[in-house]
Write a protein that holds these residues in place. Structure first.
Motif, mmCIF file in Angstrom:
data_model
loop_
_atom_site.group_PDB
_atom_site.id
_atom_site.type_symbol
_atom_site.label_atom_id
_atom_site.label_comp_id
_atom_site.label_asym_id
_atom_site.label_seq_id
_atom_site.Cartn_x
_atom_site.Cartn_y
_atom_site.Cartn_z
ATOM 1 N N VAL A 1 59.459 84.694 14.557
ATOM 2 C CA VAL A 1 60.215 85.608 15.418
ATOM 3 C C VAL A 1 59.688 85.463 16.840
ATOM 4 N N SER A 2 60.615 85.512 17.797
ATOM 5 C CA SER A 2 60.206 85.538 19.207
ATOM 6 C C SER A 2 60.775 86.799 19.850
ATOM 7 N N ASP A 3 60.019 87.349 20.755
ATOM 8 C CA ASP A 3 60.456 88.521 21.511
ATOM 9 C C ASP A 3 60.174 88.254 22.996
ATOM 10 N N PRO A 4 61.209 88.083 23.828
ATOM 11 C CA PRO A 4 62.641 88.198 23.578
ATOM 12 C C PRO A 4 63.158 87.167 22.565
ATOM 13 N N ALA A 5 64.273 87.500 21.935
ATOM 14 C CA ALA A 5 64.871 86.600 20.957
ATOM 15 C C ALA A 5 65.604 85.466 21.660
ATOM 16 N N LYS A 6 66.058 84.518 20.869
ATOM 17 C CA LYS A 6 66.808 83.386 21.409
ATOM 18 C C LYS A 6 67.965 83.882 22.282
ATOM 19 N N GLY A 7 68.086 83.318 23.506
ATOM 20 C CA GLY A 7 69.153 83.689 24.429
ATOM 21 C C GLY A 7 68.833 84.873 25.300
ATOM 22 N N GLY A 8 67.709 85.555 25.022
ATOM 23 C CA GLY A 8 67.336 86.700 25.843
ATOM 24 C C GLY A 8 66.832 86.279 27.207
ATOM 25 N N GLU A 9 67.050 87.121 28.193
ATOM 26 C CA GLU A 9 66.632 86.823 29.558
ATOM 27 C C GLU A 9 65.121 86.938 29.683
ATOM 28 N N VAL A 10 64.539 85.963 30.378
ATOM 29 C CA VAL A 10 63.095 85.962 30.600
ATOM 30 C C VAL A 10 62.853 86.111 32.094
ATOM 31 N N THR B 1 53.207 82.374 11.270
ATOM 32 C CA THR B 1 52.770 82.368 9.874
ATOM 33 C C THR B 1 52.191 81.010 9.533
ATOM 34 N N ASP B 2 51.294 81.026 8.557
ATOM 35 C CA ASP B 2 50.770 79.759 8.036
ATOM 36 C C ASP B 2 51.947 78.955 7.461
ATOM 37 N N PRO B 3 52.020 77.646 7.723
ATOM 38 C CA PRO B 3 53.162 76.855 7.244
ATOM 39 C C PRO B 3 53.408 76.975 5.746
ATOM 40 N N GLY B 4 52.374 77.262 4.955
ATOM 41 C CA GLY B 4 52.561 77.353 3.517
ATOM 42 C C GLY B 4 53.252 78.617 3.054
ATOM 43 N N ASN B 5 53.373 79.595 3.918
ATOM 44 C CA ASN B 5 53.958 80.872 3.510
ATOM 45 C C ASN B 5 55.458 80.971 3.739
ATOM 46 N N GLY B 6 55.952 80.299 4.742
ATOM 47 C CA GLY B 6 57.341 80.511 5.106
ATOM 48 C C GLY B 6 57.496 81.823 5.861
ATOM 49 N N CYS B 7 58.653 82.025 6.442
ATOM 50 C CA CYS B 7 58.889 83.232 7.241
ATOM 51 C C CYS B 7 59.477 84.341 6.374
ATOM 52 N N PRO B 8 59.184 85.592 6.702
ATOM 53 C CA PRO B 8 59.791 86.709 5.965
ATOM 54 C C PRO B 8 61.278 86.803 6.253
ATOM 55 N N LYS B 9 61.997 87.444 5.340
ATOM 56 C CA LYS B 9 63.420 87.637 5.559
ATOM 57 C C LYS B 9 63.633 88.599 6.724
ATOM 58 N N PRO B 10 64.525 88.238 7.628
ATOM 59 C CA PRO B 10 64.693 89.081 8.828
ATOM 60 C C PRO B 10 65.427 90.389 8.568
ATOM 61 N N ASP B 11 66.182 90.473 7.468
ATOM 62 C CA ASP B 11 67.009 91.653 7.242
ATOM 63 C C ASP B 11 66.400 92.559 6.166
ATOM 64 N N GLU C 1 65.481 95.916 4.351
ATOM 65 C CA GLU C 1 66.176 97.207 4.276
ATOM 66 C C GLU C 1 65.266 98.368 4.652
ATOM 67 N N ASP C 2 63.965 98.262 4.337
ATOM 68 C CA ASP C 2 63.070 99.388 4.617
ATOM 69 C C ASP C 2 62.651 99.443 6.088
ATOM 70 N N GLY C 3 62.921 98.387 6.825
ATOM 71 C CA GLY C 3 62.586 98.386 8.242
ATOM 72 C C GLY C 3 61.135 98.099 8.528
ATOM 73 N N ASP C 4 60.269 98.071 7.490
ATOM 74 C CA ASP C 4 58.848 97.783 7.694
ATOM 75 C C ASP C 4 58.624 96.278 7.777
ATOM 76 N N ARG C 5 57.517 95.912 8.355
ATOM 77 C CA ARG C 5 57.172 94.489 8.417
ATOM 78 C C ARG C 5 56.800 94.002 7.018
ATOM 79 N N ALA C 6 57.169 92.780 6.744
ATOM 80 C CA ALA C 6 56.912 92.195 5.419
ATOM 81 C C ALA C 6 55.418 91.986 5.204
ATOM 82 N N ARG C 7 55.030 91.976 3.926
ATOM 83 C CA ARG C 7 53.642 91.737 3.545
ATOM 84 C C ARG C 7 53.564 90.516 2.648
ATOM 85 N N LEU C 8 52.455 89.824 2.734
ATOM 86 C CA LEU C 8 52.185 88.702 1.839
ATOM 87 C C LEU C 8 51.600 89.244 0.521
ATOM 88 N N PRO C 9 51.762 88.502 -0.573
ATOM 89 C CA PRO C 9 51.189 88.941 -1.862
ATOM 90 C C PRO C 9 49.676 89.136 -1.761
#
Length: 321
Positions: A227-236, A247-257, A259-267
């Motif tokens: 994730v980047s903040d600002p997001a893609k296309g945002g004014e800088v 994230t470490d390359p072995g983990n992959g990125c969390p799903k962006p959508d 439902e609980d709105g909290d940040r994802a956790r690794l196992p």
């Protein structure tokens, strides 16, 4: 009557009137004779009355000539009148050196040394005033004259680091955030800095997962951007702080959508705060990457290490006992 007319025109006229009255009043002559006598008397007076002086005629002729000349002047204006009606030729602007791209304070100093009266203004469409001219850069300049024939120059400037608008007073064409997802930290960081708006220390790294932890600086160069903040296309802009969640390359990125709105956790099977992917003992709550030989037990600070296990250390099967 002719004698009186020679002496004075007015006197001759009075005598003529008196003679005509005598002819027509109390005179037994026939009417035709009276008419002839009247005409003869008027002719005699007219013969002796002098012609009007030439000066009078000349004066009349002069009046007519003056009127004709006045009418002629109104119809065809004189060269001086025509010149007054012409629009003044615009005065060319004074020439000046090209100060665009210089720091505003330096440009002002050079222009003043060249004899210009100097002004400046914000060249963008914002209402932000100029202060600390050393932090502003000249984009536009325009010369002119004052009413007292002093040459002037006015600078349009933007904050140093900001791109110049296309026209004076226009919007600043700020760059936009590129697509950085799944690029390495090293590569993504370079792209952001190359926008030439954000300083290096305004780009910071964070973890994409809530329970993850970044390695020491320099050891996560190959971690990937989720994730980047600002997001893609945002004014800088100059005021932007850019955050890249990694994230470490072995983990992959969390799903962006989520439902609980909290940040994802690794196992984290043993729930010791150390994600399984970097926990050398993912099933042992007492051992993790920080304390691979066990965690000190702070529940009892009064005892001492017995060397037999137990005591104030949680050290079975570790080197702590």
């Amino acid at each position: 009557m002719p004698l009186f007319g020679l002496i004075n025109e007015f006197l001759g006229f009075l005598v003529l009137v008196f003679a005509i009255v005598l002819i027509w009043k109390g005179n037994p002559w026939q009417k035709s004779a009276k008419v002839v006598a009247t005409i003869a008397a008027m002719a005699l007076l007219g013969a002796v009355v002098p012609d009007p002086p030439n000066d009078t005629m000349k004066q009349a002729d002069g009046k007519a000539t003056t009127k004709e000349r006045t009418a002629s002047r109104l119809a065809s204006p004189t060269p001086s009148t025509a010149a007054d009606n012409r629009e003044p030729t615009p005065r060319p602007r004074p020439k000046a050196a090209n100060y665009e791209g210089l720091r505003l304070d330096e440009a002002r100093e050079r222009a003043e040394a060249a004899g210009f009266g100097v002004g400046d203004h914000n060249a963008s469409d914002s209402n932000k005033g100029i202060w600390m001219r050393s932090n502003w850069t000249v984009c536009f300049q325009e010369t002119g004259w004052t009413w007292s024939d002093t040459k002037t120059i006015d600078f349009g400037a933007v904050q140093t680091g900001a791109p110049c608008p296309e026209t004076d007073g226009g919007a600043i064409p700020w760059p936009t955030m590129p697509d950085l997802v799944w690029k390495t930290w090293k590569s993504a960081h370079k792209e952001v800095v190359n926008l030439e708006v954000v300083e290096d220390d305004h780009v910071r790294a964070d973890t994409a997962y809530f329970n993850d932890e970044l390695p020491d600086e320099g050891k996560y160069d190959d971690w990937r951007v989720c994730v980047s903040d600002p997001a893609k296309g945002g004014e800088v802009t100059l005021d932007s702080w850019v955050t890249l969640e990694l994230t470490d390359p072995g983990n992959g990125c969390p799903k962006p959508d989520r439902e609980d709105g909290d940040r994802a956790r690794l196992p984290d099977r043993d729930d010791d705060g150390d994600p399984d992917y970097r926990d050398p003992f993912p099933g042992d709550r007492n051992r993790n990457s920080t304390f691979p030989n066990g965690l000190p037990d702070s529940s009892n600070d009064s005892g001492s290490s017995s060397g037999q296990g137990g005591g104030n250390w949680n050290c079975p099967r570790t080197r702590w006992c």
